[in-house]
Design a protein around this motif. Structure first.
Motif, mmCIF file in Angstrom:
data_model
loop_
_atom_site.group_PDB
_atom_site.id
_atom_site.type_symbol
_atom_site.label_atom_id
_atom_site.label_comp_id
_atom_site.label_asym_id
_atom_site.label_seq_id
_atom_site.Cartn_x
_atom_site.Cartn_y
_atom_site.Cartn_z
ATOM 1 N N ASP A 166 67.862 -10.883 -16.136
ATOM 2 C CA ASP A 166 68.886 -11.897 -15.867
ATOM 3 C C ASP A 166 69.984 -11.839 -16.934
ATOM 4 O O ASP A 166 69.707 -11.529 -18.089
ATOM 5 C CB ASP A 166 68.278 -13.304 -15.901
ATOM 6 N N GLY A 175 64.257 -4.045 -19.621
ATOM 7 C CA GLY A 175 63.215 -4.178 -18.593
ATOM 8 C C GLY A 175 62.282 -2.971 -18.617
ATOM 9 O O GLY A 175 61.051 -3.109 -18.584
ATOM 10 N N ASP A 185 63.824 -9.670 -18.602
ATOM 11 C CA ASP A 185 63.688 -10.106 -17.206
ATOM 12 C C ASP A 185 64.887 -9.681 -16.351
ATOM 13 O O ASP A 185 64.902 -9.887 -15.140
ATOM 14 C CB ASP A 185 63.502 -11.634 -17.138
#
Ligand SMILES: Cc1cc2nc3c(=O)[nH]c(=O)nc-3n(C[C@H](O)[C@H](O)[C@H](O)COP(=O)(O)OP(=O)(O)OC[C@H]3O[C@@H](n4cnc5c(N)ncnc54)[C@H](O)[C@@H]3O)c2cc1C
Length: 298
Positions: free
Chosen positions: A157, A48, A155
């Motif tokens: 996740d 990220g 992202d």
């Protein structure tokens, strides 16, 4: 480069780390930043931050299928290795961190009398690198034993997908497109006999050491198997056994391998790859495509 930002997420971060220390070829210039990750969450946070700061990101396992350029790797390299290598066995399912070496996962399988990993047990990479490539040997491939794969990305996740969604093919998978970093996997094996499993592994490993130049640094088979041929036989047929550029040579033991005979640079290997490709094309009309991944700057 925002080294401090990355260091806040991963205090173990190294700067200007020579990639020759992290590849089985023992070749490669320095990575600007290098982190051996210790959790899926850390990989997600680093990915990220790389996206947010526009920092190039490269993820590696055991570095056994790559040639890193002499100019090194810009940005951040994340190694998914020993820090993410836990293995647990539950019935016939093995759950392992992507950083676990295939040989260790296979040894745990044998201990639990679980069959299915014998043909791939001698591949010198991590489970994650093996899944990315759908690594295989002696008629087996990882695809045959995967139940699910867990990955993360920029992202943040952490997602799990089943075997079909991995789109495994010959030395490729959905992960080969990049941006999906494998953090763990579940393998579904078959109950068997421990002694038979160990004997099969020993047999495959003996075949490997009889045929492959394991005493020299390399990245395994240099080229993909061309449709209808064997790369090693074509290279040998073109009279290229022992051909060399600087410290890089076509192995005398197995022409499908380019080895580092000492002090080889990435540019030596690249030059030799080009030479072999031209000679094989001239003699047999076959285009050899590298199987090893070329990473970083020349
Ligand atoms: C002596 C020798 C013998 C070999 N024999 C075989 C063989 O029989 N069969 C075979 O298939 N291969 C073989 N190989 C090649 C290599 O070992 C395999 O391709 C192995 O699966 C690579 O794993 P790795 O962890 O070293 O991956 P790396 O070389 O570190 O990475 C390979 C690719 O996978 C990506 N990657 C690595 N880990 C992850 C992750 N966790 N998430 C997302 N992407 C990732 C990297 O970005 C890179 O593009 C051999 C190599 C050697 C040196």
């Amino acid at each position: 480069m925002e080294i401090e930002k990355f260091r806040t997420i991963a205090p173990q971060l190294l700067v200007n780390e020579p990639m020759s220390k992290h590849t089985t070829f023992r070749i490669g210039g320095a990575a600007d930043m290098y982190v051996s990750a210790d959790s899926a969450e850390q990989v997600a946070a680093l990915a990220g931050a790389a996206k947010e700061t526009g920092t190039p990101l490269t993820v590696i396992g055991n570095g056994s299928n790559m040639l890193v350029g002499d100019g090194g790797i810009r940005g951040l390299v994340i190694e998914i290795g020993a820090g993410m290598s836990d293995i647990s066995v539950n019935g016939s399912v093995i759950t392992a961190g992507a950083g676990a070496l295939l040989s260790r996962v296979a040894a745990e399988a044998a201990k639990a009398s679980l069959s299915g990993l014998e043909p791939v047990s001698g591949i010198p990479g991590t489970l994650g690198g093996g899944l990315y490539m759908n690594a295989g040997a002696y008629g087996g491939e990882l695809k045959n034993v995967v139940r699910s794969v867990t990955y993360t990305g920029a992202d943040g996740d952490i997602k799990t997908i089943d075997n079909a969604a991995c789109c495994f093919g010959y030395r490729k998978s959905i992960f080969s497109d990049g941006g999906m970093y494998i953090v763990s996997a579940e393998l579904e094996l078959t109950p068997g006999n421990e002694e038979d499993i160990r004997a099969a592994m020993a047999d495959y490993n003996k075949r490997r050491s009889d045929k492959q130049p394991l005493s020299y640094p390399s990245a395994g088979s240099t080229f993909k198997r061309p449709e209808g041929y064997f790369a090693g036989a074509l290279i040998e047929g073109a009279g290229l056994k022992g051909a060399s550029v600087g410290g890089a040579a076509v192995s005398e033991k197995h022409a499908g391998f380019i080895i580092n005979t000492g002090g080889a640079t990435a540019s030596d290997v690249l030059e030799l790859i080009g030479y072999v490709q031209r000679k094989v094309k001239d003699k047999f009309g076959v285009e050899l495509e590298p199987e090893i991944r070329l990473i970083g700057e020349k």
